[in-house]
Design a protein around this motif. Structure first.
Motif, PDB file in Angstrom:
ATOM      1  N   THR A   1      65.839  66.984  77.825  1.00 30.03           N
ATOM      2  CA  THR A   1      65.723  68.366  77.376  1.00 30.03           C
ATOM      3  C   THR A   1      64.937  68.407  76.070  1.00 30.03           C
ATOM      4  O   THR A   1      65.299  67.720  75.102  1.00 30.03           O
ATOM      5  N   LEU A   2      63.884  69.202  76.060  1.00 33.48           N
ATOM      6  CA  LEU A   2      62.993  69.315  74.901  1.00 33.48           C
ATOM      7  C   LEU A   2      63.497  70.456  74.022  1.00 33.48           C
ATOM      8  O   LEU A   2      63.143  71.612  74.202  1.00 33.48           O
ATOM      9  N   HIS A   3      64.315  70.118  73.053  1.00 38.30           N
ATOM     10  CA  HIS A   3      64.959  71.116  72.209  1.00 38.30           C
ATOM     11  C   HIS A   3      64.082  71.578  71.056  1.00 38.30           C
ATOM     12  O   HIS A   3      64.353  72.624  70.458  1.00 38.30           O
ATOM     13  N   LEU A   4      63.052  70.808  70.716  1.00 42.36           N
ATOM     14  CA  LEU A   4      62.191  71.134  69.578  1.00 42.36           C
ATOM     15  C   LEU A   4      60.741  71.210  70.012  1.00 42.36           C
ATOM     16  O   LEU A   4      60.347  70.584  71.006  1.00 42.36           O
ATOM     17  N   PRO A   5      59.905  71.955  69.290  1.00 37.12           N
ATOM     18  CA  PRO A   5      58.485  72.037  69.642  1.00 37.12           C
ATOM     19  C   PRO A   5      57.774  70.718  69.385  1.00 37.12           C
ATOM     20  O   PRO A   5      58.287  69.854  68.657  1.00 37.12           O
TER      21      PRO A   5
END
Length: 353
Positions: free
Chosen positions: A120-124
């Motif tokens: 899961t890509l929680h940050l840019p």
């Protein structure tokens, strides 16, 4: 299914949470258990009320220091020691591994495993995270997931591949609807740092001569000392980091929530939490992704000028608490978790072919 969720061996999942990622991990893991799955979470610790099992890696009594190895930073040495334990951890009994970590060494170890994985890509994207995730995706059977449309698009460009979207969610049952307190204070919540731009909320409250309560941990002390602390008074109040239960009590006395971040929030769980409680949200479009916007209950402006929030605030205050709750209802964690389970099942089937 048997699922391993990776936060990090030195990441605490106790309230008050450090950020939205920790809140997501906890609620998603609990929802998975309620749905009948077995869930282990690699973390430093978690509140005892949770349904999942925490796997803790022990710290070294020597902090990885002996005659041949003396790190200049004791904490880094400790983290390296615990991360190496992850590399030696037996993962073959899990159907899928779900990564939610910001620690490069975790992905170095994870690249050794052949168990299907979700990231899961929680940050840019940033230079550090791009390199970290590209390495991981190249060497491990992993599927990246964006938590909003704009995160998916940004990571698609960075990774050079499509990035599926699963919108974040919250446990709606924990956020009870409050009747509208139209004469209440303005509420701002988040970590105290420049990109969160709490001073915009302070300027707005001062202009309107309306009370403001600021909630959150001080992430940048120099920013707090320069831009926040000098403006605190009887009307503008700073409340330290709070648990979700304490935050829910504060929401009950508010008239609106201000989302003033000048960086593009990957999702913004606070916006949904406020709306689920019946509280309208007003903010900059950078602070509220497109999926979370609504012309009546979650009103945004395409600027970073606090003056531009005056009119939208009046619009939002006329909304009903029922309308706020109805909009938030589509972001139930049960729905988010079900979407992840579909991905887990797809990946495990593909791995068996």
């Amino acid at each position: 299914m048997k699922i391993l969720i990776v936060a990090g061996p030195f990441i605490s999942l106790r309230e008050p949470y450090s950020g939205g990622t920790e809140a997501f991990i906890v609620e998603h893991a609990n929802e998975l258990v309620r749905a009948g799955h077995t869930v282990d979470v690699i973390a430093k610790d978690a509140d005892e009320k949770n349904l999942f099992q925490v796997i803790e890696f022990r710290e070294s009594a020597l902090s990885m220091k002996d005659d041949s190895y003396r790190p200049t930073n004791e904490e880094v040495g400790q983290q390296n020691y615990q991360t190496l334990q992850y590399g030696a951890f037996e993962v073959s009994g899990y159907d899928v591994i779900h990564y939610n970590s910001y620690i490069p060494e975790i992905y170095s170890m994870g690249a050794l495993f052949k168990t299907p994985a979700v990231l899961t890509l929680h940050l840019p994207p940033s230079e550090r995270f791009e390199l970290m995730y590209k390495f991981f995706i190249k060497h491990a059977p992993v599927t990246p997931i964006g938590i909003s449309g704009r995160m998916s698009q940004r990571w698609k460009t960075s990774l050079g591949q499509d990035v599926e979207v699963i919108l974040n969610g919250i446990p709606l049952e924990k956020w009870k609807v409050n009747g509208r307190n139209t004469d209440g204070y303005l509420l701002w919540s988040g970590r105290i740092a420049k990109e969160k731009n709490v001073e915009a909320a302070i300027h707005l409250a001062n202009h309107l001569q309306q009370p403001l309560k600021i909630v959150g941990s001080i992430f940048d002390q120099s920013y707090f000392n320069e831009y926040v602390k000098p403006q605190l008074n009887e009307r503008v109040e700073y409340i330290s980091h709070v648990t979700q239960q304490q935050l829910r009590k504060l929401v009950a006395g508010a008239s609106a929530f201000l989302a003033t971040a000048t960086w593009e929030e990957p999702f913004g769980l606070a916006t949904i939490e406020m709306l689920a409680s019946g509280l309208p949200v007003v903010g900059f479009s950078t602070a509220i992704p497109a999926e979370l916007r609504d012309p009546q209950v979650s009103v945004t402006v395409d600027s970073h000028n606090w003056q531009d929030l005056i009119e939208p605030l009046e619009v939002a205050k006329k909304s009903t608490h029922e309308a706020c709750r109805n909009f938030a209802a589509s972001f139930d964690m049960a729905k988010t978790t079900a979407a992840y389970v579909r991905v887990y099942e797809r990946l495990t089937k593909e791995a068996q072919l």
